[in-house]
Each structure stands twice: as C-alpha cells, then as structure tokens.
Design a protein around this motif. Structure first.
Motif, PDB file in Angstrom:
ATOM      1  N   MET A   1      47.690  31.647  17.724  1.00 53.68           N
ATOM      2  CA  MET A   1      47.998  32.157  19.046  1.00 53.68           C
ATOM      3  C   MET A   1      46.911  31.689  20.005  1.00 53.68           C
ATOM      4  N   ARG A   2      47.317  31.246  21.182  1.00 52.14           N
ATOM      5  CA  ARG A   2      46.380  30.815  22.217  1.00 52.14           C
ATOM      6  C   ARG A   2      46.225  31.909  23.258  1.00 52.14           C
ATOM      7  N   TYR A   3      44.987  32.085  23.718  1.00 51.49           N
ATOM      8  CA  TYR A   3      44.670  33.078  24.745  1.00 51.49           C
ATOM      9  C   TYR A   3      43.917  32.385  25.876  1.00 51.49           C
ATOM     10  N   SER A   4      44.117  32.885  27.085  1.00 53.97           N
ATOM     11  CA  SER A   4      43.424  32.359  28.251  1.00 53.97           C
ATOM     12  C   SER A   4      43.017  33.524  29.144  1.00 53.97           C
ATOM     13  N   ALA A   5      41.785  33.471  29.634  1.00 50.66           N
ATOM     14  CA  ALA A   5      41.342  34.431  30.650  1.00 50.66           C
ATOM     15  C   ALA A   5      41.630  33.796  31.996  1.00 50.66           C
ATOM     16  N   ARG A   6      42.198  34.578  32.907  1.00 46.91           N
ATOM     17  CA  ARG A   6      42.513  34.088  34.248  1.00 46.91           C
ATOM     18  C   ARG A   6      41.844  34.985  35.280  1.00 46.91           C
ATOM     19  N   LEU A   7      41.232  34.356  36.241  1.00 45.40           N
ATOM     20  CA  LEU A   7      40.596  35.059  37.354  1.00 45.40           C
ATOM     21  C   LEU A   7      41.357  34.679  38.606  1.00 45.40           C
ATOM     22  N   SER A   8      41.773  35.668  39.383  1.00 42.19           N
ATOM     23  CA  SER A   8      42.619  35.388  40.539  1.00 42.19           C
ATOM     24  C   SER A   8      42.296  36.316  41.697  1.00 42.19           C
ATOM     25  N   ASN A   9      42.517  35.811  42.900  1.00 41.17           N
ATOM     26  CA  ASN A   9      42.454  36.643  44.108  1.00 41.17           C
ATOM     27  C   ASN A   9      43.814  36.640  44.799  1.00 41.17           C
ATOM     28  N   SER A  10      44.875  36.439  44.054  1.00 42.57           N
ATOM     29  CA  SER A  10      46.151  36.106  44.665  1.00 42.57           C
ATOM     30  C   SER A  10      46.972  37.256  45.217  1.00 42.57           C
ATOM     31  N   PHE A  11      46.857  38.468  44.726  1.00 46.66           N
ATOM     32  CA  PHE A  11      47.791  39.504  45.171  1.00 46.66           C
ATOM     33  C   PHE A  11      47.291  40.285  46.379  1.00 46.66           C
ATOM     34  N   ASP A  12      46.217  41.027  46.239  1.00 49.45           N
ATOM     35  CA  ASP A  12      45.723  41.809  47.377  1.00 49.45           C
ATOM     36  C   ASP A  12      44.330  41.367  47.808  1.00 49.45           C
ATOM     37  N   ASP A  13      43.979  40.143  47.457  1.00 45.03           N
ATOM     38  CA  ASP A  13      42.697  39.516  47.811  1.00 45.03           C
ATOM     39  C   ASP A  13      41.518  39.998  46.977  1.00 45.03           C
ATOM     40  N   THR A  14      41.662  41.076  46.196  1.00 44.85           N
ATOM     41  CA  THR A  14      40.553  41.478  45.336  1.00 44.85           C
ATOM     42  C   THR A  14      40.592  40.642  44.059  1.00 44.85           C
ATOM     43  N   TRP A  15      39.429  40.425  43.485  1.00 45.88           N
ATOM     44  CA  TRP A  15      39.327  39.612  42.275  1.00 45.88           C
ATOM     45  C   TRP A  15      39.782  40.412  41.057  1.00 45.88           C
ATOM     46  N   GLU A  16      40.595  39.773  40.240  1.00 45.10           N
ATOM     47  CA  GLU A  16      41.146  40.398  39.041  1.00 45.10           C
ATOM     48  C   GLU A  16      41.072  39.401  37.889  1.00 45.10           C
ATOM     49  N   LEU A  17      40.678  39.886  36.720  1.00 47.58           N
ATOM     50  CA  LEU A  17      40.643  39.047  35.530  1.00 47.58           C
ATOM     51  C   LEU A  17      41.640  39.618  34.527  1.00 47.58           C
ATOM     52  N   TYR A  18      42.444  38.764  33.941  1.00 46.28           N
ATOM     53  CA  TYR A  18      43.414  39.214  32.947  1.00 46.28           C
ATOM     54  C   TYR A  18      43.501  38.186  31.827  1.00 46.28           C
ATOM     55  N   ILE A  19      43.966  38.627  30.666  1.00 46.77           N
ATOM     56  CA  ILE A  19      44.092  37.776  29.487  1.00 46.77           C
ATOM     57  C   ILE A  19      45.575  37.532  29.244  1.00 46.77           C
ATOM     58  N   VAL A  20      45.952  36.263  29.155  1.00 45.24           N
ATOM     59  CA  VAL A  20      47.332  35.904  28.841  1.00 45.24           C
ATOM     60  C   VAL A  20      47.363  35.189  27.491  1.00 45.24           C
ATOM     61  N   SER A  21      48.522  35.228  26.850  1.00 45.42           N
ATOM     62  CA  SER A  21      48.692  34.537  25.572  1.00 45.42           C
ATOM     63  C   SER A  21      50.045  33.848  25.563  1.00 45.42           C
ATOM     64  N   ASP A  22      50.318  33.108  24.499  1.00 45.61           N
ATOM     65  CA  ASP A  22      51.611  32.453  24.392  1.00 45.61           C
ATOM     66  C   ASP A  22      52.671  33.391  23.813  1.00 45.61           C
ATOM     67  N   ARG A  23      52.305  34.645  23.579  1.00 46.59           N
ATOM     68  CA  ARG A  23      53.261  35.666  23.147  1.00 46.59           C
ATOM     69  C   ARG A  23      54.000  36.185  24.394  1.00 46.59           C
ATOM     70  N   LEU A  24      55.289  36.405  24.287  1.00 51.50           N
ATOM     71  CA  LEU A  24      56.058  36.926  25.420  1.00 51.50           C
ATOM     72  C   LEU A  24      55.676  38.378  25.672  1.00 51.50           C
ATOM     73  N   SER A  25      55.047  38.623  26.803  1.00 46.90           N
ATOM     74  CA  SER A  25      54.616  39.968  27.156  1.00 46.90           C
ATOM     75  C   SER A  25      54.259  40.001  28.628  1.00 46.90           C
ATOM     76  N   VAL A  26      54.415  41.152  29.229  1.00 41.55           N
ATOM     77  CA  VAL A  26      53.918  41.351  30.593  1.00 41.55           C
ATOM     78  C   VAL A  26      52.809  42.406  30.583  1.00 41.55           C
TER      79      VAL A  26
END
Length: 90
Positions: A1-26
């Motif tokens: 399984m592959r995992y990636s940490a993502r850092l984004s300011n895309s929704f409300d301009d605040t910085w958020e870090l989340y972990i995504v994987s190749d498993r289907l999940s929200v």
C-alpha cells in the motif's frame, strides 16, 4: 500500500495536512495548523506526519505544486511527500 502526506491551503486558506493512500476511502487522517500563514516549516510538517502515525520515507522530499483556476484567481498550494506507517505496519 502506498501512502502520501499532503499539505494544502486550498479550502479555507488555512494549512491542513492529511494522509492519503491507494485504498478507496474518504476517511483520511488529518491535522489542521489553524493558520493562513506562514507556510508550516519542514519541522512542523514532519511533526504533523508523526502525530498522525506516519513517517517520511527515507530520501523522500516534499514536492510543491501551484494550482490555479484562472489568471486572476488565488493560487492554491499543494505539497506532497511519500510516507509510511511508523514501524512499517500497513
């Protein structure tokens, strides 16, 4: 399984870090920095990844992208790095 940490300011301009994987999940582990600026430092990002139970893969580097919808739109930033569960558990 592959995992990636993502850092984004895309929704409300605040910085958020989340972990995504190749498993289907929200239901991704996430952490909010509760600020618009400055961009979280490498130390803060690494600590956030560890708080979520992951570690950066040896030799991996944060890769940055600019996401622009139009020439006059606000630029959204996204950074990503490969991670794995701490201790190597899947």
């Amino acid at each position: 399984m592959r995992y990636s940490a993502r850092l984004s300011n895309s929704f409300d301009d605040t910085w958020e870090l989340y972990i995504v994987s190749d498993r289907l999940s929200v239901d991704w582990p996430e952490l909010t920095f509760n600020r618009v600026g400055p961009v979280p430092t490498p130390y803060e990002r690494n600590a956030a990844v560890a708080t979520l139970g992951y570690e950066i893969v040896d030799g991996a580097q944060w890769q940055w992208q600019e996401l622009v919808n139009g020439p006059m739109d606000r630029v959204e930033l996204l950074a990503a790095v490969d991670v794995r569960p701490i201790g190597g558990a899947a």
